[in-house]
Design a protein around this motif. Structure first.
Motif, short mmCIF file in Angstrom:
data_model
loop_
_atom_site.label_atom_id
_atom_site.label_comp_id
_atom_site.label_asym_id
_atom_site.label_seq_id
_atom_site.Cartn_x
_atom_site.Cartn_y
_atom_site.Cartn_z
N MET A 1 -9.83 18.24 73.43
CA MET A 1 -8.58 18.92 73.74
C MET A 1 -7.83 19.29 72.45
N THR A 2 -7.21 20.44 72.48
CA THR A 2 -6.27 20.83 71.42
C THR A 2 -4.88 20.71 72.01
N LYS A 3 -3.99 20.09 71.26
CA LYS A 3 -2.66 19.81 71.80
C LYS A 3 -1.60 20.55 70.99
N LEU A 4 -0.84 21.38 71.68
CA LEU A 4 0.24 22.15 71.08
C LEU A 4 1.58 21.53 71.44
N TYR A 5 2.36 21.22 70.41
CA TYR A 5 3.74 20.78 70.58
C TYR A 5 4.62 21.91 70.07
N ILE A 6 5.58 22.32 70.86
CA ILE A 6 6.41 23.45 70.45
C ILE A 6 7.88 23.14 70.73
N THR A 7 8.73 23.48 69.76
CA THR A 7 10.15 23.13 69.88
C THR A 7 11.03 24.25 69.34
N ARG A 8 12.30 24.16 69.68
CA ARG A 8 13.32 25.06 69.15
C ARG A 8 14.03 24.34 68.01
N HIS A 9 14.55 25.10 67.06
CA HIS A 9 15.31 24.53 65.94
C HIS A 9 16.56 23.78 66.44
N GLY A 10 17.17 23.01 65.55
CA GLY A 10 18.40 22.30 65.87
C GLY A 10 19.60 23.23 65.94
N GLU A 11 20.70 22.70 66.42
CA GLU A 11 21.92 23.49 66.56
C GLU A 11 22.36 24.07 65.21
N VAL A 43 8.12 11.93 67.72
CA VAL A 43 6.74 12.35 67.42
C VAL A 43 6.18 11.66 66.17
N LYS A 44 6.82 10.61 65.71
CA LYS A 44 6.44 9.98 64.44
C LYS A 44 5.01 9.44 64.43
N ASP A 45 4.46 9.13 65.59
CA ASP A 45 3.11 8.57 65.64
C ASP A 45 2.05 9.61 65.97
N ILE A 46 2.44 10.87 66.06
CA ILE A 46 1.48 11.94 66.36
C ILE A 46 0.92 12.47 65.04
N ASN A 47 -0.39 12.57 64.98
CA ASN A 47 -1.07 12.96 63.74
C ASN A 47 -1.24 14.48 63.71
N LEU A 181 11.26 19.51 73.68
CA LEU A 181 9.82 19.50 73.37
C LEU A 181 9.00 20.00 74.55
N THR A 182 8.13 20.96 74.25
CA THR A 182 7.15 21.46 75.20
C THR A 182 5.76 21.11 74.67
N VAL A 183 4.91 20.59 75.54
CA VAL A 183 3.57 20.16 75.13
C VAL A 183 2.55 20.80 76.07
N VAL A 184 1.53 21.44 75.46
CA VAL A 184 0.48 22.10 76.24
C VAL A 184 -0.87 21.67 75.68
N GLU A 185 -1.77 21.29 76.56
CA GLU A 185 -3.15 20.95 76.17
C GLU A 185 -4.09 22.11 76.51
N PHE A 186 -5.05 22.36 75.61
CA PHE A 186 -6.05 23.40 75.82
C PHE A 186 -7.44 22.79 75.70
N ASP A 187 -8.34 23.17 76.62
CA ASP A 187 -9.73 22.74 76.46
C ASP A 187 -10.48 23.80 75.66
N GLU A 188 -11.79 23.63 75.52
CA GLU A 188 -12.59 24.54 74.69
C GLU A 188 -12.58 25.97 75.21
N ASP A 189 -12.36 26.15 76.50
CA ASP A 189 -12.35 27.49 77.10
C ASP A 189 -10.94 28.05 77.21
N GLU A 190 -10.00 27.38 76.60
CA GLU A 190 -8.59 27.76 76.58
C GLU A 190 -7.93 27.68 77.96
N ASN A 191 -8.52 26.89 78.85
CA ASN A 191 -7.79 26.50 80.04
C ASN A 191 -6.68 25.56 79.59
#
Length: 213
Positions: A1-11, A43-47, A181-191
């Motif tokens: 799995m490929t894991k995407l974390y996506i966020t908006r900037h601070g105020e 997210v401090k423990d996410i590599n 925080l928004t998190v999306v997982e992708f498999d090899e076929d981009e599902n």
């Protein structure tokens, strides 16, 4: 799995004033810096293999705070910048409404009817560049975890394209709070699988000066 974390900037200072920023910029507020710290702690423990960020300073500074003292490359991208708003940039919501009340209303409530103003991008353009840019980052980091720091319309546009929704659905909930925080997982076929969407449970409004939130 490929894991995407996506966020908006601070105020930012202009967020507080109700000004539209677009490709213009304003500095993070003290609260904005704290919001980034809250996400950093979450997210401090996410590599992360990389942190990609909008080249706008408000996003880059947010990315730096989230990175902290970890050895992670920060990669700025012009294509992760907020929607370009042309003549609306730097104006308050009230000032924009005075220029064209109907178009201002449509921007936030009926995006499919919004007429692109002078010097601006349309929602379709932002949706397409957001999807193209972020999916390229996902493909270049297969099997890894990456963080993207960007802006509301880019994030909304990406999720709209990912889920094959129409522009009329662009602003449907959830609301994108700063450093949510928004998190999306992708498999090899981009599902894909959406793990969390605009989650702000890490926000800790425990400081007296922030009690109004």
């Amino acid at each position: 799995m490929t894991k995407l974390y996506i966020t908006r900037h601070g105020e930012t200072e202009w967020n507080k004033l109700g000004k539209m920023q677009g490709w213009n910029d304003s500095p993070l507020t003290e609260l904005g810096k704290v919001q980034a710290q809250w996400l950093r702690d979450r997210v401090k423990d996410i590599n992360f293999s990389k942190i990609y960020t909008s080249s706008s300073d408000r996003a880059y500074k947010t990315a730096e705070i989230i990175k902290g003292d970890r050895n992670i490359e920060i990669v700025p991208s012009l294509d992760l910048r907020e929607i370009r708003l042309g003549v609306w940039q730097g104006l308050t919501q009230e000032e924009i409404s005075e220029l064209n009340k109907e178009n201002h209303y449509n921007y936030w409530n009926k995006p499919e009817k919004y007429i692109t103003v002078e010097g601006a991008e349309g929602f379709e353009e932002v949706r397409d560049r957001a999807y193209r840019t972020i999916m390229k980052m996902v493909r270049e980091n297969k099997g890894k975890e990456i963080l993207v720091v960007t802006h509301t319309t880019v994030l909304k546009g990406f999720m709209c394209a990912l889920q094959k929704k129409e522009i009329k659905d662009l602003w449907e909930p959830p609301f994108i709070k700063q450093t949510s925080l928004t998190v999306v997982e992708f498999d090899e076929d981009e599902n894909y699988k959406i793990i969390t969407n605009a989650d702000a449970s890490h926000h800790q409004y425990i400081f007296k000066e922030y009690n109004q939130f």
